[in-house]
Structures are given as structure tokens and as C-alpha cells.
Design a protein around this motif. Structure first.
Motif, PDB file in Angstrom:
ATOM      1  N   TYR A   8       0.516  -1.281   0.083  1.00 15.62           N
ATOM      2  CA  TYR A   8      -0.482   0.362  -0.126  1.00 15.62           C
ATOM      3  C   TYR A   8       0.496   1.373   0.503  1.00 15.62           C
ATOM      4  CZ  TYR A   8      -3.658   3.101   0.978  1.00 15.62           C
ATOM      5  OH  TYR A   8      -4.713   4.177   0.864  1.00 15.62           O
ATOM      6  N   TYR A  53       1.225   4.223  -2.666  1.00 12.38           N
ATOM      7  CA  TYR A  53       0.524   5.170  -2.004  1.00 12.38           C
ATOM      8  C   TYR A  53       2.240   6.932  -2.709  1.00 12.38           C
ATOM      9  CZ  TYR A  53      -1.376   8.726   0.873  1.00 12.38           C
ATOM     10  OH  TYR A  53      -2.161   9.982   1.073  1.00 12.38           O
ATOM     11  N   ILE A  84       1.274   9.505  -5.171  1.00 14.76           N
ATOM     12  CA  ILE A  84       1.766  11.408  -4.675  1.00 14.76           C
ATOM     13  C   ILE A  84       3.255  11.628  -5.493  1.00 14.76           C
ATOM     14  CG2 ILE A  84       3.422  10.559  -2.713  1.00 14.76           C
ATOM     15  CD1 ILE A  84       2.018  12.571  -1.158  1.00 14.76           C
ATOM     16  N   TRP A 142       2.682  13.464  -8.448  1.00 19.17           N
ATOM     17  CA  TRP A 142       2.309  14.801  -9.221  1.00 19.17           C
ATOM     18  C   TRP A 142       3.249  15.965  -9.516  1.00 19.17           C
ATOM     19  CZ3 TRP A 142      -2.149  17.062  -9.526  1.00 19.17           C
ATOM     20  CH2 TRP A 142      -4.068  16.042  -9.337  1.00 19.17           C
ATOM     21  N   LEU A 153      -7.654   5.791  -1.474  1.00 14.61           N
ATOM     22  CA  LEU A 153      -6.693   6.787  -0.971  1.00 14.61           C
ATOM     23  C   LEU A 153      -6.810   7.331   0.405  1.00 14.61           C
ATOM     24  CD1 LEU A 153      -4.697   7.800  -2.599  1.00 14.61           C
ATOM     25  CD2 LEU A 153      -5.487   9.362  -3.238  1.00 14.61           C
ATOM     26  N   ALA A 154      -5.710   7.290   1.033  1.00 18.58           N
ATOM     27  CA  ALA A 154      -5.360   6.675   2.648  1.00 18.58           C
ATOM     28  C   ALA A 154      -5.667   8.734   2.619  1.00 18.58           C
ATOM     29  CB  ALA A 154      -4.443   6.270   3.706  1.00 18.58           C
ATOM     30  N   ASP A 155      -6.298   9.436   3.703  1.00 21.65           N
ATOM     31  CA  ASP A 155      -5.696   9.800   4.601  1.00 21.65           C
ATOM     32  C   ASP A 155      -4.153  10.157   5.187  1.00 21.65           C
ATOM     33  OD1 ASP A 155      -8.614  11.059   4.585  1.00 21.65           O
ATOM     34  OD2 ASP A 155      -9.332  10.898   6.317  1.00 21.65           O
ATOM     35  N   VAL A 156      -3.704  11.388   4.958  1.00 23.71           N
ATOM     36  CA  VAL A 156      -2.249  11.209   5.784  1.00 23.71           C
ATOM     37  C   VAL A 156      -2.382  13.223   5.985  1.00 23.71           C
ATOM     38  CG1 VAL A 156      -1.180  10.565   3.950  1.00 23.71           C
ATOM     39  CG2 VAL A 156      -1.426  12.376   3.949  1.00 23.71           C
ATOM     40  N   THR A 202      -5.945  14.922   5.389  1.00 27.44           N
ATOM     41  CA  THR A 202      -5.895  14.786   3.077  1.00 27.44           C
ATOM     42  C   THR A 202      -5.660  14.054   2.941  1.00 27.44           C
ATOM     43  OG1 THR A 202      -4.981  16.881   1.469  1.00 27.44           O
ATOM     44  CG2 THR A 202      -3.442  16.334   3.096  1.00 27.44           C
ATOM     45  N   THR A 203      -5.580  14.513   2.009  1.00 28.30           N
ATOM     46  CA  THR A 203      -4.802  12.605   0.384  1.00 28.30           C
ATOM     47  C   THR A 203      -3.659  13.498  -0.505  1.00 28.30           C
ATOM     48  OG1 THR A 203      -6.334  13.213  -0.963  1.00 28.30           O
ATOM     49  CG2 THR A 203      -7.465  12.121   1.169  1.00 28.30           C
ATOM     50  N   ALA A 204      -3.465  12.395  -0.783  1.00 32.46           N
ATOM     51  CA  ALA A 204      -2.655  13.112  -1.584  1.00 32.46           C
ATOM     52  C   ALA A 204      -2.730  13.247  -3.267  1.00 32.46           C
ATOM     53  CB  ALA A 204      -1.326  11.469  -2.445  1.00 32.46           C
ATOM     54  N   ASP A 205      -3.867  12.990  -3.641  1.00 39.55           N
ATOM     55  CA  ASP A 205      -4.516  14.129  -4.892  1.00 39.55           C
ATOM     56  C   ASP A 205      -4.831  15.112  -4.368  1.00 39.55           C
ATOM     57  OD1 ASP A 205      -4.670  12.405  -6.585  1.00 39.55           O
ATOM     58  OD2 ASP A 205      -6.478  11.260  -5.880  1.00 39.55           O
ATOM     59  N   ILE A 257      -3.296  16.985  -2.223  1.00 35.92           N
ATOM     60  CA  ILE A 257      -1.527  18.116  -2.026  1.00 35.92           C
ATOM     61  C   ILE A 257      -1.475  18.115  -3.002  1.00 35.92           C
ATOM     62  CG2 ILE A 257       0.708  17.112  -1.181  1.00 35.92           C
ATOM     63  CD1 ILE A 257      -0.338  15.686   0.902  1.00 35.92           C
ATOM     64  N   GLY A 258      -1.322  17.237  -4.445  1.00 33.99           N
ATOM     65  CA  GLY A 258      -0.728  17.291  -5.725  1.00 33.99           C
ATOM     66  C   GLY A 258      -1.606  18.617  -6.499  1.00 33.99           C
ATOM     67  N   MET A 259      -2.922  18.460  -6.083  1.00 27.54           N
ATOM     68  CA  MET A 259      -3.775  19.582  -7.128  1.00 27.54           C
ATOM     69  C   MET A 259      -3.544  21.383  -5.623  1.00 27.54           C
ATOM     70  SD  MET A 259      -7.390  18.149  -7.713  1.00 27.54           S
ATOM     71  CE  MET A 259      -7.662  16.693  -7.028  1.00 27.54           C
ATOM     72  N   ALA A 310      -0.264  21.576  -4.944  1.00 25.56           N
ATOM     73  CA  ALA A 310       1.495  21.925  -5.569  1.00 25.56           C
ATOM     74  C   ALA A 310       0.694  22.587  -6.888  1.00 25.56           C
ATOM     75  CB  ALA A 310       1.765  21.136  -5.454  1.00 25.56           C
ATOM     76  N   VAL A 311       0.609  21.894  -8.112  1.00 28.18           N
ATOM     77  CA  VAL A 311       0.074  22.529  -9.307  1.00 28.18           C
ATOM     78  C   VAL A 311      -0.901  23.716  -9.361  1.00 28.18           C
ATOM     79  CG1 VAL A 311      -0.985  21.890 -11.363  1.00 28.18           C
ATOM     80  CG2 VAL A 311      -0.084  19.929 -10.378  1.00 28.18           C
TER      81      VAL A 311
END
Lengths: 228, 359
Positions: A175, A179, A183, A186, B312-315, B322-325, B327-329, B331-332
Motif C-alpha cells: 500500500y 501511495y 503522490i 503529482w 486513498l488514505a488520509d495523511v 488530507t489525501t495525496a490528490d 496535496i498534488g492539486m 501544489a499544481v
């Protein structure tokens, strides 16, 4: 606009080919990758056995991933074994304090509007070289290693498993590996925006035709009209 | 019952024929996934090897591993505990208790020094000298170290002993550590799961008893026979996954039709276990079979990969979940905003520059 005073052949064909294959691969990989993580299209009608909707996204992702990896390795090979001085990363020496000195500082100052003139480089400027190293070299290496490790999970005991299976325990679990791959993906949209902006801006400010240089291979120097 | 009886002798003393004994050996080797050519080896071991002494320790845990273990059907756990192994110490299953039982443990440790198998259920709280788990008047940390010293091998039962499970989930208040962080000098086989499948547990013990060594392990220290593929690889709902037919809510028609639970946060694609193959309770069902996404209970740190019902896990990032997506959005978005601002400043500067030139 002033007269054309110089024409320099900077990006030879292998570099241009690499650039475009890389660019299209990255777009395809990011799009299919995000879709795999979050499949949003409505389910097809009929029996599951006749449908290959989701598997096609994965298939395209894998195919393009191998093109991307091959292209990356080809670029490394070209950098190491060709005599193309603009493709060899020869000027990139981040381990030496001198590299971080005047040229790098000048370029950063220029980007931060702390100086009037724009330092001009035929190949990459030092800040661009650093960005390429971080995003393209390190980023691609990371994505290739984690991606291949996940691909190897499909067939335990296979050649791919022997070659890349060791990556998984470094991340602790499958997992975490997924992940990290997700990440890290991006950085590519992030990089594309910065890259496109920097290229367009340089083209407008320096007028070195850097944008078209990645298609034609040539950069140009234009005589300044004020000086003429 | 004499302690050094072999398995064949146990069969004989119960009046079972040699034919039954051979049948049992073939069945055992099949359940272990062994080639037919290895059946004579199993027979030989069952005829000649005395039963393996096992000390089964319970640390910081919920006993779900034992609950699973006693429901094994192939082989039946009664056969295993009574005949195949000699389960000499187990504070849950033993008839004896207290000092009497502790003496048995000491006796086995002395008599079978270097020969017994140490099975550990639960993990070890290490904070404050291990006071958060006391067994028989001593900390479990000490008991484990003392008992492991003379063991031939260690079996780490369940997610707790293998990887930590809920006890060492963030923030891990008791400093709980899996067995391999405490015992470094013994071969350890990890049998993760919360709990592990009963047949997997008995299968591991049968393997150790038959061959006198641990089964072949993968990179994470788990037996390859049971943990080499993911639940996803053998899931009966895989056709729906490949077709892109996903359950999107538990109150939908697709749930009743049994479509893939990928979008409901199923961790099957990242979980190595045999649930979709061996299943549970004598092959009755398994979580996905019952319509619930896999939570990945045999994977390291699965409690910290929540919530269970999203992909997608919460980090935690800058103090928020938040999630990876996301954070990515962000940043972009920041890159785009930065580029726009930089362009604006460039334009203003250029105008100023041009004006200065004109003057």
C-alpha cells in the motif's frame, strides 16, 4: 525585431525525439494513472466477462510505462556515450561549491527580478539544469522503480519480481508503495506548468526562440533593435 | 501420554490402520501444497519424529489468533494439538494455571533447550520497561526474551506479532513492537492477519513439524505458500474489476450484484494473504465474499491507512487530514498561480524598463 545574427544547432535529433516521447508518455501516464486510482467512467452494460474497460487503462499505462522507461534509458545512454556537449550534463556539478556560485546565483537573482539583465545560455541554465535533475532524473527514476515494483507484484517469482521486488520492502508495504507512486506522480503536472511557463517567458524576454528549438533544434540570437 | 511419541504411534495407539495414517499424510502434504513425490518424506517424518514441543506465549493481544486456530478443519486442530505437536504451554488453552503452568514452561525450556518452537501471539510493549503487559508477575518483554533464548525457531502469529497491528498504530502509546524488533538472533516466520486464517496457522506448524525447518519465506518473512499472491489476484470478483464494474455505494444495485469493491476502499490489490483462496470457517466465505471491502489486515500498518472505505488514505499534512490528490492539486495550483504572478511582474518590469529606455 532586429536582424538574425546567429543560429546555433543545440538540440540534436536524439534529444528532440527523447523530449517529445517523454512529454507524450508523461501526459499519457499521468492521465491513465489518475484514472486507475479513481475510475470515474460509468460501468459498461452487460456481462463483466465481455468487458475490458478498466483493464485497458491499466494496459495502456503499462505499455506507455515501458516506452517511458526505454526512452529514459536511451537518453542516459546518449548522455554518457555521445559527443553531444549540450546533451551530456557536463556543466552540471552540484557537488562542487563553485557550481552554486556566480552563474547559479545570477540566474536565481534574474528569476527573482533582482537584476535587470538576463544571463544567456546556449544549453540549459544552471537553475533549469537543477530542476531537470530533481524532477526529470530523480522523479523518473523514482517512478520507474516504484512502478516496476508494482508491476512485478502481478507475477511473483517472475523476472520482474527478481529485478524489482526488492523495492517493496523499502516502503514497508504494498500500500505504501502504491501511495508513494501516486503522490510522486503529482510532480509531473507541477513540473510541466513551471517548465512551460519558463520556456515561454525566456522566449519572450530573451528572444532566443527556445520554444521552437525543441522542434527545429536551432536557437537564434537576434540583434537588439535599440543597439542597431 | 508419553511426551516423545511419534505421530504414527499415536495413530496406532488409537486403533487406526496404517492405511488411514498414509491417507492423512497425503492429505497433509496436499494442504501444504507439496509435490506428490514428497509424500514419503511426510510419512517418514510422521513415523520417526517425536512430537514437536511448542511454547505458545500471549503478549499484548486480543486472542483472535487462538480463536482462529482452534477452528482449523484441515487438519483438525484437536489432531494437531494432541498429536502432531506437544503444546506444552499456552495460557489460554492449558488446563493448568498460575505457578503450575509457569513451571511447565521452565521445564520445557530446560529439557528441550534449542529444540522447541516458540509461538508468539501479540506484540511487546517496550515503553516504561514493558509494564503495559505483565504475564505471571514479569513483563512480557522479559518473558519473551527469556523463552526465545532456547527456541529453535519463532513463529509470530498474527498482525500484532508480525507487524504491530492496532497496538503500534499511531501514536503507539505503549511503544508496542513486533517480535522481530525484539528477537534478532532466531529464525522468525511471520504469519500475519488479524487473525491469520486457521488453515494457514496449522499449515505452518505442520510444515515445521514435517521438515524440521521453517517454510520458504518471502521478502517480508512470510511463508510463500500462503502469502505470495494478493487477495486481488485470486478474487472471484476480479472479472468485475477488469470490466470496470465497481460498487459505488453500499445501497446500490451493484452491491447486490456483487461487483468489484475497489472504489469502496477494498485493499485486496495491496494485501498479501490467502483469503480469496482458502477462505474462512472451513471455506464458507471471506470478507469480500460477504460484500465487505478487504481492510488489508495482514499488511504492515494497516490501521494507519484509513479510512477503510476510501481508496486513498488520509495523511496528516500541516496539521490537517488530507489525501495525496489534494496535496498534488494544491501544489499544481500553486505552480500555476506562481507562474501567473511571475509573468505579471515580468510584464510590469519590462514596461518600466522600456520607459527608462525611452527617456
Amino acid at each position: 525585431m532586429g536582424r538574425l545574427i546567429e543560429e546555433i544547432y543545440v538540440w540534436r535529433l536524439p534529444v528532440r525525439l527523447y523530449h517529445w516521447i517523454n512529454a507524450f508518455s508523461i501526459v499519457a501516464l499521468v492521465v491513465t494513472g489518475l484514472y486507475i486510482a479513481s475510475p470515474v467512467i460509468n460501468p459498461p452494460l452487460g456481462e463483466a466477462v465481455w468487458q475490458h474497460n478498466f483493464v485497458m487503462w491499466r494496459y495502456v499505462h503499462y505499455c506507455v510505462a515501458f516506452v517511458f522507461t526505454g526512452n529514459f534509458l536511451y537518453r542516459m545512454y546518449y548522455a554518457l556515450l555521445s559527443d553531444d556537449r549540450y546533451a551530456k550534463f557536463g556543466g552540471f556539478r552540484p557537488w562542487s561549491p563553485a557550481w552554486w556560485g556566480k552563474p547559479f546565483r545570477e540566474q536565481v537573482e534574474s528569476y527573482l527580478f533582482l537584476r535587470q539583465d538576463e544571463p544567456n545560455y546556449v544549453g540549459h541554465n544552471p537553475v533549469a539544469a537543477l530542476a531537470h535533475f530533481i524532477f526529470i532524473f530523480c522523479g523518473s527514476t523514482f517512478m520507474i522503480l516504484t512502478g516496476m515494483a508494482m508491476y512485478a507484484e502481478n507475477r511473483p517469482g517472475s523476472f520482474m519480481d527478481a529485478a524489482f521486488g526488492w523495492v517493496l520492502p523499502l516502503f514497508g508495504s504494498s500500500y505504501n508503495l502504491h501511495y508513494a507512486h501516486h503522490i510522486a506522480a503529482w510532480i509531473f503536472p507541477f513540473y510541466v506548468i513551471v517548465h512551460l511557463y519558463a520556456v515561454f517567458r525566456h522566449d519572450i524576454v530573451d528572444r532566443t526562440s527556445v520554444t521552437s528549438s525543441i522542434i527545429t533544434g536551432y536557437k537564434h540570437k537576434v540583434e537588439d533593435e535599440a543597439a542597431a | 501420554m508419553p511426551t516423545k511419541q511419534t505421530f504414527a504411534e499415536v495413530f496406532q495407539s488409537r486403533g487406526l490402520s496404517r492405511r488411514d495414517f498414509l491417507k492423512f499424510c497425503s492429505l497433509t502434504s496436499v494442504s501444504l501444497g507439496l509435490a506428490p513425490s514428497l509424500v514419503p518424506k511426510v510419512v517418514h517424518a510422521m513415523e520417526t519424529k517425536p512430537r514437536t514441543p511448542v511454547i505458545w506465549l500471549h503478549g499484548l493481544e486480543c486472542t483472535c489468533c487462538t480463536e482462529s486456530f482452534i477452528r482449523s478443519s484441515h487438519p483438525i486442530v484437536g489432531d494437531m494439538v494432541m498429536n502432531m505437536i506437544s503444546l506444552d504451554y499456552d495460557d489460554t488453552l492449558s488446563a493448568a494455571a498460575g505457578h503450575q503452568l509457569e513451571e511447565v514452561r521452565k521445564k520445557i525450556m530446560k529439557e528441550y533447550n534449542g529444540q522447541y518452537i516458540l509461538a508468539v501471539e501479540g506484540n511487546v510493549p517496550t515503553k516504561d520497561d514493558g509494564v503495559y503487559c505483565m504475564v505471571g508477575g514479569d513483563s512480557f518483554l522479559n518473558v519473551l526474551k527469556e523463552t526465545a533464548a532456547g527456541a529453535a525457531a519463532v513463529i509470530a502469529w498474527g498482525a500484532c506479532a508480525s507487524f504491530g497491528c492496532v497496538q503500534n498504530a499511531d501514536p503507539n502509546p505503549t511503544g508496542a513492537q513486533p517480535i522481530d524488533k525484539i528477537i534478532k538472533d532466531k529464525p522468525i516466520v511471520k504469519v500475519p492477519g488479524c487473525p491469520p486464517i486457521a488453515e494457514v496457522m496449522t499449515g505452518v506448524i505442520t510444515h515445521v513439524h514435517t521438515f524440521g525447518k521453517l517454510p520458504e519465506l518471502d521478502r517480508m518473512g512470510r511463508p510463500k505458500a500462503f502469502y505470495s499472491t494478493r487477495i486481488h489476484d485470486k478474487c472471484y470478483r476480479r472479472a468485475f474489476y477488469d470490466a470496470g464494474m465497481f460498487v459505488r455505494g453500499f445501497d446500490e444495485e451493484s452491491t447486490r450484484k456483487g461487483w468489484c469493491l475497489y472504489k469502496m476502499g477494498c485493499k485486496g490489490p495491496t494485501t498479501y494473504n490467502s483469503c480469496s483462496k482458502i477462505q474462512w470457517n472451513e471455506g464458507t466465505s471471506f470478507p469480500i465474499g460477504s460484500g465487505h471491502p478487504c481492510i488489508g489486515c495482514s499488511e504492515p500498518g494497516f490501521w494507519d491507512k484509513g479510512p477503510f472505505y476510501t481508496r486513498l488514505a488520509d495523511v496528516s499534512f500541516l496539521g490537517t487530514d488530507t489525501t495525496a490528490d489534494k496535496i498534488g492539486m494544491v501544489a499544481v495550483g500553486a505552480a500555476a498561480a506562481g507562474a501567473a504572478a511571475h509573468a505579471a511582474v515580468t510584464a510590469v518590469k519590462k514596461k518600466q524598463h522600456d520607459k527608462e529606455q525611452e527617456q
